[in-house]
Write a protein that holds these residues in place. Structure first.
Motif, short mmCIF file in Angstrom:
data_model
loop_
_atom_site.label_atom_id
_atom_site.label_comp_id
_atom_site.label_asym_id
_atom_site.label_seq_id
_atom_site.Cartn_x
_atom_site.Cartn_y
_atom_site.Cartn_z
N THR A 1 0.85 -1.19 0.00
CA THR A 1 0.00 0.00 0.00
C THR A 1 0.89 1.24 0.00
N ARG A 2 0.59 2.18 -0.88
CA ARG A 2 1.46 3.35 -1.08
C ARG A 2 0.84 4.62 -0.54
N SER A 3 1.71 5.52 -0.09
CA SER A 3 1.29 6.85 0.32
C SER A 3 2.20 7.87 -0.35
N GLY A 4 1.64 9.04 -0.63
CA GLY A 4 2.43 10.10 -1.24
C GLY A 4 1.84 11.45 -0.97
N ASN A 5 2.66 12.48 -1.06
CA ASN A 5 2.22 13.84 -0.81
C ASN A 5 1.71 14.45 -2.11
N ARG A 6 0.49 14.99 -2.04
CA ARG A 6 -0.08 15.61 -3.23
C ARG A 6 -0.86 16.86 -2.80
N GLY A 7 -0.34 17.99 -3.16
CA GLY A 7 -1.03 19.24 -2.85
C GLY A 7 -1.20 19.51 -1.38
N GLY A 8 -0.21 19.12 -0.57
CA GLY A 8 -0.28 19.37 0.86
C GLY A 8 -1.05 18.32 1.63
N GLU A 9 -1.59 17.31 0.91
CA GLU A 9 -2.30 16.22 1.57
C GLU A 9 -1.58 14.90 1.28
N ILE A 10 -1.89 13.90 2.09
CA ILE A 10 -1.36 12.56 1.88
C ILE A 10 -2.41 11.75 1.11
N VAL A 11 -1.96 11.08 0.07
CA VAL A 11 -2.86 10.24 -0.74
C VAL A 11 -2.43 8.79 -0.56
N ILE A 12 -3.38 7.92 -0.20
CA ILE A 12 -3.09 6.52 0.10
C ILE A 12 -3.86 5.62 -0.86
N SER A 13 -3.17 4.62 -1.42
CA SER A 13 -3.82 3.66 -2.31
C SER A 13 -3.29 2.26 -2.01
N GLY A 14 -4.20 1.30 -1.97
CA GLY A 14 -3.80 -0.09 -1.72
C GLY A 14 -4.98 -0.91 -1.26
N ARG A 15 -4.73 -2.16 -0.98
CA ARG A 15 -5.78 -3.07 -0.54
C ARG A 15 -5.30 -3.86 0.68
N LYS A 16 -6.05 -3.76 1.76
CA LYS A 16 -5.74 -4.46 3.00
C LYS A 16 -6.70 -5.64 3.18
N MET A 17 -6.17 -6.69 3.79
CA MET A 17 -6.97 -7.90 4.00
C MET A 17 -7.03 -8.23 5.49
N PHE A 18 -8.09 -8.96 5.86
CA PHE A 18 -8.25 -9.46 7.23
C PHE A 18 -8.19 -8.34 8.27
N VAL A 19 -8.87 -7.25 7.97
CA VAL A 19 -8.91 -6.11 8.89
C VAL A 19 -10.08 -6.32 9.86
N PRO A 20 -9.81 -6.50 11.15
CA PRO A 20 -10.89 -6.81 12.09
C PRO A 20 -11.85 -5.64 12.27
N TYR A 21 -13.12 -5.92 12.11
CA TYR A 21 -14.20 -4.98 12.40
C TYR A 21 -14.09 -3.64 11.68
N ALA A 22 -13.50 -3.65 10.51
CA ALA A 22 -13.51 -2.42 9.71
C ALA A 22 -14.94 -2.00 9.37
N ASN A 23 -15.85 -2.98 9.36
CA ASN A 23 -17.25 -2.71 9.03
C ASN A 23 -17.95 -1.82 10.05
N VAL A 24 -17.42 -1.74 11.28
CA VAL A 24 -18.04 -0.89 12.30
C VAL A 24 -17.08 0.16 12.85
N ALA A 25 -15.86 0.20 12.32
CA ALA A 25 -14.84 1.12 12.84
C ALA A 25 -15.08 2.55 12.38
N ASP A 26 -14.77 3.49 13.27
CA ASP A 26 -14.83 4.91 12.92
C ASP A 26 -13.54 5.36 12.24
N PHE A 27 -12.43 4.73 12.60
CA PHE A 27 -11.15 5.04 11.96
C PHE A 27 -10.31 3.78 11.86
N ILE A 28 -9.37 3.78 10.93
CA ILE A 28 -8.52 2.63 10.67
C ILE A 28 -7.07 3.09 10.68
N ILE A 29 -6.23 2.41 11.46
CA ILE A 29 -4.80 2.69 11.45
C ILE A 29 -4.19 1.87 10.31
#
Length: 373
Positions: free
Chosen positions: A139-167
């Motif tokens: 999964t990649r991150s990069g700086n674009r226009g003063g913001e961070i842009v993240i792209s990728g695919r994560k698997m087996f993330v516990p309870y992402a379906n009810v999470a308010d935020f994801i680390i």
């Protein structure tokens, strides 16, 4: 020298055992397993009132400011009850990541809400190859226009379906250790969450696809690859604690059944083969308990020893839990092989614990490397 836990920790353990016996029996666990999200919000609300959610969160953010050994004692009881829901992943992993490596803005935003049970967090590390080394992150991150842009695919993330935020663990360069964490609002544009099927229905896991997800630069956690490895250590100890409690429960169930099930006019527990099986489980559990308690203690008090202690605890408890549930099923005989029997709650959970945050062979190799072998 005292090798036991403190009186206060014993009280925490006993009160948790009593509470979960009343509020989280196997009938409730099965009800949550049959639900769509598996999140047990009613139970989550109750444990927030007990202060469990903020157990390791600093007092200035509304928590109790206790140590990982206190949390390990609590997680052991949750494993004993096969407690469903996002607690381990939110109140331990996400909370630890923010507490130790989050910016002031992130801590103020999320830690008080976590402590009060008003927010749920989770961590997204593994990808398609299920690796948990920094080099395995694509999964990649990069700086674009003063913001961070993240792209990728994560698997087996516990309870992402009810999470308010994801680390989210993401790469910012091409070197193996060029990884860092970002706190991503789960409702951000470009975040797509899908439910995955898993053997252990006391937990829910998801896929998380990030397509040009934009986050503020203040959403980046500090520490880089050091933070990554630290979170692996914390996760390893947390899962090991759950494993200890689950193994103890499986043993007790098997022993209790062997006292009441009769063959040839006598309880099957009187047969030598079953006595040996139970004795072998006990002989494995007690040393493993010491490994866990030391690893949890070392996370706070012995940082240089903590990685190796965490790896030892995870490797040992994962194996002990799986072997214990295997033997417990066999000690139940034919009824133990029916999926409706409660022993399978712990049998399936042991398989999740064995693989999550690294398999036993992975952690044994880690023990060797950290020991200089």
């Amino acid at each position: 020298m005292d090798f036991g836990i403190s009186e206060e920790q014993e009280q925490l353990k006993n009160s948790a055992r009593e509470f979960l016996a009343g509020e989280c029996p196997t009938t409730f666990v099965r009800k949550v397993m049959a639900s769509e999200d598996g999140a047990a919000p009613e139970l989550y609300t109750q444990i927030a009132k007990l202060g469990w959610n903020g157990l390791i969160i600093p007092e200035k953010f509304g928590g109790a400011g206790l140590a990982m050994l206190d949390m390990a004692v609590l997680l052991e009881e949750q494993g004993y009850a096969a407690m469903p829901g996002p607690f381990l992943f939110s109140s331990v992993l996400a909370a630890s990541a923010l507490k130790e490596f989050g910016t002031d803005d992130l801590r103020q935003q999320w830690l008080p809400a976590l402590a009060e049970g008003k927010a749920i967090g989770t961590v997204a590390i593994a990808e398609e190859d299920d690796g948990i080394e920094p080099a395995s992150i694509s999964t990649r991150s990069g700086n674009r226009g003063g913001e961070i842009v993240i792209s990728g695919r994560k698997m087996f993330v516990p309870y992402a379906n009810v999470a308010d935020f994801i680390i989210v663990a993401a790469r910012f360069g091409d070197a193996p250790d060029d990884v860092t964490f970002f706190a991503v609002d789960s409702k951000s544009a470009g975040v797509n969450i899908g439910m995955l099927k898993s053997l252990d229905l006391t937990r829910r896991v998801c896929s998380v696809e990030l397509k040009d997800v934009r986050v503020k630069s203040s959403s980046e956690l500090q520490g880089g690859s050091d933070a990554f490895r630290r979170l692996i250590d914390i996760g390893s100890v947390a899962v090991a604690a759950d494993s200890l409690g689950g193994a103890q429960r499986a043993l007790e169930m098997a022993v209790e059944y062997s006292k009441v099930r009769e063959q040839f006019g006598k309880p099957i527990g009187s047969f030598q083969a079953l006595k040996h099986a139970a004795a072998e489980i006990v002989s494995e559990l007690e040393p493993a308990r010491s490994l866990l308690w030391y690893a949890a203690y070392a996370l706070d008090a012995e940082p240089k020893q903590a990685p190796r202690a965490a790896a030892m605890a995870k490797a040992r408890l994962s194996e002990v839990y799986s072997r214990t549930t295997d033997r417990a099923v066999l000690m139940h005989g034919g009824i133990g092989f029916t999926w409706e029997h409660d022993i399978h709650l712990w049998f399936k959970r042991s398989r999740f614990d064995e693989s999550y945050f690294g398999s036993p062979p992975y952690h044994r190799e880690r023990v060797a490397q950290l020991g200089g072998y």
